[in-house]
Scaffold this active site. Structure first.
Site, PDB file in Angstrom:
ATOM      1  N   HIS A   1       8.354 -24.488 108.523  1.00 14.94           N
ATOM      2  CA  HIS A   1       8.886 -24.290 107.709  1.00 14.94           C
ATOM      3  C   HIS A   1       8.031 -23.455 105.817  1.00 14.94           C
ATOM      4  O   HIS A   1       7.986 -22.373 107.376  1.00 14.94           O
ATOM      5  CB  HIS A   1       7.438 -25.628 107.331  1.00 14.94           C
ATOM      6  CG  HIS A   1       6.358 -25.046 107.246  1.00 14.94           C
ATOM      7  ND1 HIS A   1       5.427 -25.036 108.701  1.00 14.94           N
ATOM      8  CD2 HIS A   1       5.751 -24.914 106.326  1.00 14.94           C
ATOM      9  CE1 HIS A   1       4.481 -25.122 108.197  1.00 14.94           C
ATOM     10  NE2 HIS A   1       3.736 -25.109 107.113  1.00 14.94           N
TER      11      HIS A   1
ATOM     12  N   HIS B   1       7.316 -22.504 102.269  1.00 18.51           N
ATOM     13  CA  HIS B   1       6.096 -22.684 100.740  1.00 18.51           C
ATOM     14  C   HIS B   1       6.539 -22.068 100.002  1.00 18.51           C
ATOM     15  O   HIS B   1       6.648 -20.491 100.180  1.00 18.51           O
ATOM     16  CB  HIS B   1       4.527 -23.076 100.770  1.00 18.51           C
ATOM     17  CG  HIS B   1       4.266 -24.574 102.232  1.00 18.51           C
ATOM     18  ND1 HIS B   1       3.804 -25.381 101.171  1.00 18.51           N
ATOM     19  CD2 HIS B   1       3.774 -23.986 103.496  1.00 18.51           C
ATOM     20  CE1 HIS B   1       3.454 -26.108 102.370  1.00 18.51           C
ATOM     21  NE2 HIS B   1       3.071 -25.689 103.872  1.00 18.51           N
TER      22      HIS B   1
ATOM     23  N   TYR C   1       4.299 -12.661 106.318  1.00 15.78           N
ATOM     24  CA  TYR C   1       5.319 -13.391 106.011  1.00 15.78           C
ATOM     25  C   TYR C   1       5.664 -14.290 104.602  1.00 15.78           C
ATOM     26  O   TYR C   1       5.651 -15.415 104.431  1.00 15.78           O
ATOM     27  CB  TYR C   1       6.172 -14.023 107.052  1.00 15.78           C
ATOM     28  CG  TYR C   1       6.698 -13.691 108.292  1.00 15.78           C
ATOM     29  CD1 TYR C   1       8.017 -12.329 108.314  1.00 15.78           C
ATOM     30  CD2 TYR C   1       5.905 -13.267 109.372  1.00 15.78           C
ATOM     31  CE1 TYR C   1       7.772 -11.328 109.254  1.00 15.78           C
ATOM     32  CE2 TYR C   1       6.709 -12.785 110.287  1.00 15.78           C
ATOM     33  CZ  TYR C   1       7.680 -12.345 110.382  1.00 15.78           C
ATOM     34  OH  TYR C   1       8.152 -10.917 111.177  1.00 15.78           O
TER      35      TYR C   1
END
Length: 192
Positions: A58, A60, A146
Site C-alpha cells: 500500500h 500513503h 521509500y
C-alpha cells in the site's frame, strides 16, 4: 472515511490505496523508483506533495492540490481524479507486464480524506512517515528509504517534496526528528 469525497483545488488530502487481495504493489527497488517517477509525471503538475510512504502492499500520500482556474468547479474532481487514474493505471500496466501478471493491481477505488484540521494534519504527517515502523518493516524510521522522511532531514538537498509548509510546525530539524521519534496516538485516525 469516505472514498467518495470529491477532490477540490487548494485543499489538503490524505490519499491511500492498497494492493488487490494479497498482492504486492512493490516487489523490488526498481518498482518504488518507477512509481515515484510516475508520481512526478502525473501528480506534481497538479499538487504539492507534503509527505509520502510507499509500502510493499500500500501507499500513503499527503498532498495539497494547486489552485487552478483551468476547469470549472464541476470538473475539478474529474480532472484531478484523472491524474491519479493515469498514475495507477500506468504503473499497473508496467508492473503486470514486468511480472507477467493479469488483473487489477490496486483496489477498485482510491481512498481519500480531506484534511481540514491542523492537529489532524500534523499527526497524519507523523503517521505517514512512521508507517514502515508501525507495520514492522523496520524498527527505526531512518531505515525505510521509500518515504519523504529523508527529504526532510536533508533540507539542503533539492527535492520535489514541498517541505516548507510542514516545516513551519518545527523550529529545527532536531524538533522534526524528535517529533517523529515520539509516540503519537492516532486515536482519531481510521486508516487501514
Amino acid at each position: 472515511m469516505s472514498n467518495t469525497e470529491s477532490f477540490e483545488y487548494g485543499y489538503i488530502y490524505h490519499i491511500y490505496t492498497h494492493a488487490n487481495g494479497k498482492d504486492l504493489i512493490f516487489r523490488e527497488n526498481e518498482n518504488y523508483k518507477y512509481f515515484l517517477s510516475k508520481l512526478l509525471k502525473y501528480i506534481i503538475p497538479v499538487a504539492e506533495i507534503y509527505a509520502y510512504c510507499l509500502m510493499p502492499n500500500h501507499f500513503h500520500l499527503l498532498i495539497r492540490f494547486k489552485e487552478s482556474d483551468q476547469t470549472s468547479a464541476e470538473d475539478e474532481h474529474k480532472y484531478l481524479m484523472k491524474q491519479f487514474s493515469n498514475l495507477l493505471n500506468g504503473y499497473a500496466k508496467a508492473y503486470n507486464k514486468k511480472y507477467n501478471r493479469k488483473g487489477s493491481l490496486f483496489l477498485d477505488y482510491l481512498k481519500r480524506k480531506r484534511v481540514d484540521d491542523e492537529k489532524y494534519l500534523i499527526k497524519l504527517f507523523h503517521y505517514i512517515h512512521n508507517n514502515s515502523v508501525n507495520h514492522g518493516f523496520v524498527k527505526d524510521i531512518n531505515d525505510w528509504k521509500y518515504s519523504s522522511y529523508h527529504s526532510y532531514i536533508n533540507l539542503a538537498k533539492e527535492s520535489k517534496i514541498e517541505r516548507k509548509q510542514m516545516m513551519t510546525y518545527f523550529d529545527t530539524i532536531n524538533d522534526f526528528v524528535e517529533y517523529h521519534k515520539s509516540n503519537v496516538e492516532y486515536d482519531f485516525l481510521t486508516i487501514e
